[in-house]
Design a protein around this motif. Structure first.
Motif, short mmCIF file in Angstrom:
data_model
loop_
_atom_site.label_atom_id
_atom_site.label_comp_id
_atom_site.label_asym_id
_atom_site.label_seq_id
_atom_site.Cartn_x
_atom_site.Cartn_y
_atom_site.Cartn_z
N UNK A 185 -9.13 -26.68 -14.39
CA UNK A 185 -9.27 -27.36 -15.67
C UNK A 185 -10.41 -26.90 -16.53
N UNK A 186 -11.00 -25.74 -16.20
CA UNK A 186 -12.10 -25.22 -17.02
C UNK A 186 -11.60 -24.86 -18.42
N UNK A 187 -12.49 -25.01 -19.40
CA UNK A 187 -12.19 -24.60 -20.77
C UNK A 187 -12.57 -23.14 -20.99
N UNK A 188 -13.59 -22.69 -20.26
CA UNK A 188 -14.08 -21.31 -20.36
C UNK A 188 -14.44 -20.81 -18.96
N UNK A 189 -14.35 -19.51 -18.79
CA UNK A 189 -15.04 -18.84 -17.68
C UNK A 189 -16.15 -18.01 -18.33
N UNK A 190 -17.30 -18.01 -17.68
CA UNK A 190 -18.51 -17.43 -18.27
C UNK A 190 -19.09 -16.39 -17.32
N UNK A 191 -19.69 -15.35 -17.86
CA UNK A 191 -20.14 -14.23 -17.03
C UNK A 191 -21.34 -14.57 -16.14
N UNK A 199 -26.23 -8.49 -16.45
CA UNK A 199 -25.78 -9.26 -17.60
C UNK A 199 -24.32 -9.03 -17.87
N UNK A 200 -23.86 -9.56 -18.98
CA UNK A 200 -22.46 -9.44 -19.35
C UNK A 200 -22.10 -7.99 -19.66
N UNK A 201 -20.90 -7.59 -19.24
CA UNK A 201 -20.38 -6.27 -19.58
C UNK A 201 -19.00 -6.43 -20.20
N UNK A 202 -18.63 -5.45 -21.02
CA UNK A 202 -17.31 -5.48 -21.64
C UNK A 202 -16.21 -5.44 -20.58
N UNK A 203 -16.44 -4.67 -19.53
CA UNK A 203 -15.43 -4.56 -18.47
C UNK A 203 -15.20 -5.89 -17.78
N UNK A 204 -16.28 -6.63 -17.52
CA UNK A 204 -16.13 -7.94 -16.87
C UNK A 204 -15.43 -8.93 -17.79
N UNK A 205 -15.78 -8.91 -19.06
CA UNK A 205 -15.15 -9.83 -20.02
C UNK A 205 -13.65 -9.55 -20.09
N UNK A 206 -13.29 -8.28 -20.17
CA UNK A 206 -11.88 -7.92 -20.23
C UNK A 206 -11.14 -8.36 -18.97
N UNK A 207 -11.76 -8.13 -17.81
CA UNK A 207 -11.14 -8.53 -16.55
C UNK A 207 -10.95 -10.04 -16.48
N UNK A 208 -11.96 -10.79 -16.88
CA UNK A 208 -11.87 -12.25 -16.87
C UNK A 208 -10.82 -12.74 -17.86
N UNK A 209 -10.76 -12.09 -19.02
CA UNK A 209 -9.78 -12.50 -20.04
C UNK A 209 -8.36 -12.29 -19.52
N UNK A 210 -8.14 -11.17 -18.88
CA UNK A 210 -6.81 -10.91 -18.31
C UNK A 210 -6.48 -11.90 -17.20
N UNK A 211 -7.49 -12.33 -16.47
CA UNK A 211 -7.28 -13.24 -15.35
C UNK A 211 -6.87 -14.64 -15.79
N UNK A 212 -7.27 -15.05 -16.98
CA UNK A 212 -6.95 -16.40 -17.46
C UNK A 212 -5.95 -16.39 -18.61
N UNK A 220 -13.12 -17.10 -22.66
CA UNK A 220 -14.20 -16.39 -21.95
C UNK A 220 -15.48 -16.49 -22.77
N UNK A 221 -16.56 -16.82 -22.08
CA UNK A 221 -17.90 -16.80 -22.68
C UNK A 221 -18.71 -15.68 -22.06
N UNK A 222 -19.25 -14.82 -22.89
CA UNK A 222 -20.12 -13.74 -22.43
C UNK A 222 -21.57 -14.18 -22.58
N UNK A 223 -22.35 -14.03 -21.52
CA UNK A 223 -23.73 -14.49 -21.55
C UNK A 223 -24.60 -13.62 -20.66
N UNK A 224 -25.83 -13.43 -21.09
CA UNK A 224 -26.88 -12.67 -20.39
C UNK A 224 -26.95 -11.24 -20.91
N UNK A 225 -28.10 -10.90 -21.45
CA UNK A 225 -28.35 -9.54 -21.91
C UNK A 225 -27.74 -9.20 -23.26
N UNK A 238 -13.62 -7.26 -26.42
CA UNK A 238 -13.15 -7.28 -25.03
C UNK A 238 -12.50 -8.61 -24.65
N UNK A 239 -12.57 -9.60 -25.55
CA UNK A 239 -11.88 -10.85 -25.30
C UNK A 239 -12.73 -12.10 -25.28
#
Length: 262
Positions: A185-191, A199-212, A220-225, A238-239
């Protein structure tokens, strides 16, 4: 939803295989991906203006709120002890109050996290950013990861962003955590928290976006760095649909300086 851990393992493995098999670079459309400059009013609505340092003073928290109001950021993201104060400062401003839970380790009990979330909401929090149980995730105890997130989602009754702390995870674990968070029931997944290096990377954001992506309302929320507008754009493309940063004011002030120069 109550599933055995064996059932969760089956579901997670299927999701991991599905996401890793998707080698396309297509990212679901984001309303923020076309932002061309920080002066675009939409940009500020993607920013969680953040101050989570353990030595943050009331004066610094007040400044955080003043900056968020000035630039019309989406929220101020603070530790629980500062939530009530921030909520009062932001009242009627249109800026949300966001509280972190189980921060930064994620290693508290589910009951403690749920209580912390409920307390934050009672003190005025509109959104909750919780840290996943990283140890349980890496051990493959997906049943516990799910129930831990679900406990916070149920207690909060407000949007919950689940921090994966991607710097500790393999790609398979990032997919697993994103999938389980979406199911809980999460509204966001965050890095990241920003407290564990990296910190956050474009590759991780893209992977997380595809996963949800199978649940369109999970973002997806990108955070750190993230300290520049260019880095924000990289995350948007990246999403990502939310950015957590303590550099929002610096980004906006830099844009103002450029606009005022000749």
């Amino acid at each position: 939803m109550s599933l055995s851990n064996d059932r969760w393992i089956t579901l997670v493995y299927a999701k991991v295989a599905e996401v890793l098999a998707d080698t396309s670079l297509v990212v679901p459309t984001s309303e923020f991906s076309s932002i061309a400059a920080p002066t675009d009013p939409t940009f500020a609505l993607a920013i969680d203006h953040t101050l989570l340092k353990p030595d943050a003073t009331a004066v610094q928290i007040d400044l955080l709120c003043d900056q968020a109001i000035r630039y019309k950021f989406k929220s101020c993201c603070v530790n629980g002890a500062n939530v009530e104060h921030v909520s009062r400062r932001l009242q009627a401003s249109g800026v949300l109050t966001c509280a972190v839970i189980g921060f930064p380790l994620g290693a508290g009990t589910s009951a403690a996290k749920a209580f912390e979330a409920k307390d934050a909401v009672q003190n005025g929090a509109h959104e909750i950013d919780m840290v996943v149980n990283i140890g349980a995730l890496k051990a493959g105890n997906y049943e516990l990861v799910f129930s831990d997130i679900q406990a916070v989602v149920s207690a909060a009754g407000t949007p919950v962003k689940v921090i994966l702390e991607t710097v500790f995870l393999t790609d398979e674990e990032k997919i697993a955590a994103s999938f389980i968070a979406a199911e809980a029931g999460a509204a966001f997944v965050k890095t990241c928290t920003g407290f564990s290096g990296g910190g956050a990377t474009a590759a991780d954001v893209l992977l997380m976006r595809k996963s949800v992506a199978y649940k369109p309302y999970v973002k997806v929320k990108a955070s750190a760095g993230i300290r520049s507008f260019e880095k924000c754009v990289e995350m948007f493309v990246s999403g990502a649909e939310r950015i957590g940063t303590s550099s929002g004011t610096a980004i906006m002030e830099s844009a103002e300086a450029v606009a005022g120069s000749y």
